[in-house]
Design a protein around this motif. Sequence first.
Motif, short mmCIF file in Angstrom:
data_model
loop_
_atom_site.label_atom_id
_atom_site.label_comp_id
_atom_site.label_asym_id
_atom_site.label_seq_id
_atom_site.Cartn_x
_atom_site.Cartn_y
_atom_site.Cartn_z
N VAL A 95 -1.99 17.21 60.37
CA VAL A 95 -0.64 17.98 60.28
C VAL A 95 -0.07 17.01 59.17
N VAL A 96 0.58 18.34 58.09
CA VAL A 96 1.25 17.94 56.98
C VAL A 96 2.76 17.67 57.18
N ASP A 97 3.49 17.45 56.09
CA ASP A 97 5.03 17.16 56.35
C ASP A 97 5.46 18.33 56.55
N GLY A 98 6.37 18.26 57.58
CA GLY A 98 7.08 19.43 58.27
C GLY A 98 6.47 19.77 59.59
N GLY A 99 5.49 19.32 59.82
CA GLY A 99 4.97 19.49 60.91
C GLY A 99 3.79 20.57 61.32
N LEU A 100 3.46 21.23 59.98
CA LEU A 100 2.58 22.21 59.97
C LEU A 100 1.07 21.84 60.04
N PRO A 101 0.03 22.47 60.88
CA PRO A 101 -1.23 22.09 60.70
C PRO A 101 -2.01 22.46 59.49
N HIS A 102 -2.58 21.57 58.87
CA HIS A 102 -3.44 21.87 57.49
C HIS A 102 -4.74 22.14 58.10
N GLU A 103 -5.41 21.54 59.04
CA GLU A 103 -6.63 21.69 59.46
C GLU A 103 -6.48 21.66 61.02
N GLN A 104 -7.11 22.59 61.79
CA GLN A 104 -7.13 22.36 63.31
C GLN A 104 -8.06 23.53 63.63
N TYR A 105 -8.95 22.59 64.50
CA TYR A 105 -10.17 23.32 65.32
C TYR A 105 -10.40 22.42 66.47
N SER A 106 -11.16 23.20 67.45
CA SER A 106 -11.56 22.21 68.59
C SER A 106 -13.33 22.48 68.47
N LEU A 107 -13.93 21.51 68.82
CA LEU A 107 -15.28 21.07 69.13
C LEU A 107 -15.51 20.93 70.57
N ARG A 108 -16.70 21.59 71.12
CA ARG A 108 -17.12 21.27 72.34
C ARG A 108 -17.72 19.81 72.62
N GLU A 109 -17.33 19.04 73.62
CA GLU A 109 -17.74 17.93 73.77
C GLU A 109 -19.38 17.45 73.55
N ASP A 110 -20.09 18.38 73.56
CA ASP A 110 -21.75 18.19 73.32
C ASP A 110 -21.98 18.78 72.16
N SER A 111 -21.20 19.07 71.07
CA SER A 111 -21.41 19.60 69.97
C SER A 111 -22.02 18.58 69.06
N ALA A 112 -23.29 18.91 68.46
CA ALA A 112 -23.87 18.09 67.62
C ALA A 112 -22.88 17.50 66.14
N ALA A 113 -22.27 18.55 65.93
CA ALA A 113 -21.14 18.26 64.69
C ALA A 113 -20.11 17.26 64.97
N LEU A 114 -19.81 17.22 66.28
CA LEU A 114 -18.80 16.06 66.86
C LEU A 114 -19.61 14.90 66.90
N LEU A 115 -20.63 14.82 67.90
CA LEU A 115 -21.21 13.67 68.46
C LEU A 115 -21.98 12.92 67.07
N GLY A 116 -22.30 13.63 65.92
CA GLY A 116 -23.15 13.13 64.83
C GLY A 116 -22.09 12.58 63.82
#
Length: 140
Positions: A95-116
């Motif tokens: 979140v950047v100044d002003g409370g607006l999301p700059h990056e926002q996404y979700s990853l599954r708990e078993d995602s290789a991208a997350l776990l690695g």
Amino acid sequence: MLARCQFGIRDGRCGATLTYPIQGYPWRNNVVKSYEFHLDPATIHLLFSEVSRIRREYPDQCLTADQLWSDATEKANGITRDRETGTLCYTIYIVVDGGLPHEQYSLREDSAALLGSALFKVVSSLIAPYEKIRDNAHET
């Protein structure tokens, strides 16, 4: 019976708020504790860089809001899940100044991208000693 965690970094300070589940009680009645951690500037930079790197290198694993649903089967505890598989998800955002999301996404708990990712490994190592309430003897 692991704690629910909200982790954040702001103005060079790093911390986590953990909500501990207690069998048979809704989340709103449970013990909440906050912890502060020291991270050097290079690690803080790495964590922020990881958020963008994951989106860039694994766009197919980065889920948008319309790919998610809030599982409200557990009283007072909406759990973010993937619509396609029902898998629990971690939500990541900057979140950047002003409370607006700059990056926002979700990853599954078993995602290789997350776990690695360094993001997952660093945050997990910081909160690991505090994840279970028995380690904290009902402190408030």
